[in-house]
Scaffold this active site. Structure first.
Site, short mmCIF file in Angstrom:
data_model
loop_
_atom_site.label_atom_id
_atom_site.label_comp_id
_atom_site.label_asym_id
_atom_site.label_seq_id
_atom_site.Cartn_x
_atom_site.Cartn_y
_atom_site.Cartn_z
N LYS A 22 0.89 -1.19 0.08
CA LYS A 22 0.15 -0.08 0.01
C LYS A 22 0.82 1.38 -0.03
O LYS A 22 1.97 1.04 0.88
CB LYS A 22 -0.90 -0.02 1.24
CG LYS A 22 -2.18 0.77 1.05
CD LYS A 22 -3.16 0.10 0.40
CE LYS A 22 -4.58 0.90 0.32
NZ LYS A 22 -5.44 -0.17 -0.49
N VAL A 64 -17.65 3.66 -3.95
CA VAL A 64 -18.10 2.38 -3.23
C VAL A 64 -19.17 2.47 -2.83
O VAL A 64 -20.30 1.51 -2.86
CB VAL A 64 -17.02 1.56 -2.83
CG1 VAL A 64 -17.33 0.15 -2.48
CG2 VAL A 64 -15.60 1.21 -3.48
#
Length: 374
Positions: free
Chosen positions: A78, A187
Site C-alpha cells: 500500500k 464504492v
C-alpha cells in the site's frame, strides 16, 4: 513515533520526500510470498506522520490477507500520500509519486484508492510502468468502467452481504431488510444502489450533503445523522467510509445482527472483533468482503477472462460462508478465522508446498451466488 519493533511483519517500509513537488509519501510492503505487491495509492490529509504510517502498515497487511483469500498470486502493499487531494494534488506531485514507485523496481504496483482516481493513475503511467487500474473492463456482472475498481468492489460487497444474510437469517433475499450505510463515495454509493435494487430499506450518512441528497433522490434512501447511522436499530451496519468504524464506543452502540461493508480496517482493534462475536453480531471480515477491486485489477493485468474474473468475485460469498462455518464450529471470531486462513495460504506459498490459487474460493457458474468454497 513508530519503530521497527512495531513493524515485525513487514518486509519493507519506504519513505519518500520530494522537496520540489512537496510529495511526502510512504510505501509499505507487508508480504510478497505470493508475488510482487499490489495495492492502492491513497492520498489523505493525515493529522500526523504517525497516522499516515499506521494507515500504510495496516492497509498493506490487509492487502496480503485480501490477496491470499481471493486466490491471487499477488503480495500485499500500500502507498499513502500525505496531503489533501482537493488542495495539494498537482501534476508534479503525481510525477514524483510515480518516480518513487519506480525506485522499488516493480516490487510494488499501484492502483486507485481514496483520494486518487483513474485520471491520476493515467497521469502516473506516463512516468511508471508499475501503475494499473486504467483499462476499460467489459463483460462483467457489474457496470462497465474505465478501470476504476470501485464497481467490482461494490459487487463483491453485495455478494458478501448476501452470504452474511444467508448465514445469519437463513434467507437468500435482501427484500425488506434494514441497512445503515456509512459512507457514499465511489464504492459506498454503488453498494447502496445494489441494496436498494435488491429491495432493502437503506438509511444513509455521508459528511458530504450532496452525496446524501443524491442517494435520497435516486435510490429512495432515508438520510440519517452521523450518530444515527451507527445507533439506529437495523439488520445490517454497512461501513463504507474510512477505517475504525467499529471502535470501543460504536461497538457497544450497534444494534444490528450483521456488520458487513466496504471499508478497510473496519475494526479499530482486534478487541472490537471479539466483542462483536460475544454480542452475537456476525462480522464479515473487511479484507474478504471488499476484495472485488483487487480481483478485477489483478486478474485483468494478467489477461484472464471476464468469466474467470466474474467467478472469482462471486466466490467472495463462498469464502465468507466457509469462514462463518469455521467460526461457528471452533467458537472463535470470524476475523480470527479469516486471518488464520490467510496466514496458512501465505505460509504454504512461502514453502512452495501448494499453488496459492489452489485454496481460492471457486464457483463454476458466476450466477451461482451460494456455491460453497472448494
Amino acid at each position: 513515533m513508530y519503530t521497527s519493533q512495531e513493524t515485525p511483519e513487514h518486509e519493507q517500509v519506504h519513505f519518500f520526500h520530494d522537496r520540489k513537488s512537496g510529495l511526502r509519501a510512504i510505501i509499505a510492503l507487508h508480504d510478497t510470498a505470493l508475488g510482487d505487491a499490489m495495492g492502492g495509492c491513497r492520498m489523505w490529509p493525515y493529522t500526523s506522520f504517525d497516522d499516515a504510517l499506521k494507515d500504510a502498515l495496516r492497509l498493506s497487511k490487509g492487502m496480503s490477507y485480501k490477496c491470499a483469500l481471493a486466490g491471487l498470486d499477488i503480495g500485499g502493499g500500500k502507498s499513502v500520500i500525505i496531503g489533501d487531494p482537493m488542495k495539494d494534488k498537482t501534476p508534479e506531485l503525481l510525477k514524483a509519486m510515480a518516480e518513487s514507485i519506480n525506485q522499488l523496481g516493480g516490487r510494488y504496483v499501484a492502483a486507485e484508492d481514496s483520494g486518487t482516481s483513474v485520471a491520476d493513475m493515467k497521469a502516473m503511467q506516463e512516468y511508471s510502468d508499475h501503475i494499473v487500474g486504467t483499462t476499460v473492463q467489459e463483460n462483467r456482472l457489474w457496470e462497465q468502467n474505465d478501470g476504476d475498481p470501485s464497481p467490482a468492489t461494490a459487487y463483491g460487497v453485495l455478494m458478501g452481504i448476501q452470504a452474511s444474510v444467508m448465514h445469519k437469517f437463513g434467507k437468500e433475499s435482501l427484500e425488506g431488510l434494514n441497512v445503515n450505510i456509512q459512507g457514499l463515495g465511489h464504492v459506498g454509493f454503488r453498494v447502496a444502489k445494489h441494496l436498494a435494487e435488491a429491495g432493502a430499506n437503506i438509511y444513509v450518512y455521508d459528511p458530504v450533503p450532496e452525496r446524501q441528497a443524491r442517494a435520497v433522490k435516486e435510490l429512495g434512501a432515508v438520510a440519517v445523522s452521523a450518530s444515527d447511522v451507527v445507533t439506529k436499530p437495523a439488520d445490517i451496519f454497512c461501513p463504507c467510509a474510512m477505517g475504525a468504524a467499529v471502535n470501543s464506543t460504536t461497538c457497544e452502540q450497534l444494534d444490528v445482527a450483521i456488520v458487513a461493508g466496504a471499508a478497510n480496517n473496519q475494526l479499530a482493534t482486534s478487541e472490537e472483533g471479539r466483542r462483536l462475536f460475544e454480542r452475537g453480531i456476525l462480522y464479515a471480515p473487511d479484507f474478504v468482503i471488499n476484495a472485488g477491486g483487487i480481483i478485477e485489477v489483478g486478474m485483468g493485468r494478467k489477461g484472464e477472462s471476464s468469466d474467470a474474473v466474474n467467478s472469482r468475485v462471486v466466490g467472495i460469498s463462498s469464502t465468507l460462508l466457509e469462514i462463518f462455518a469455521r467460526s461457528d464450529a471452533d467458537a472463535i471470531p470470524t476475523f480470527e478465522v479469516a486471518e488464520l486462513m490467510a496466514q496458512e495460504v501465505i505460509e504454504r506459498a512461502r514453502n512452495k508446498s501448494i499453488e496459492p490459487r489452489a485454496v481460492a474460493a471457486r464457483v463454476t457458474n458466476p450466477q451461482d451466488k451460494t456455491a460453497l468454497a472448494l
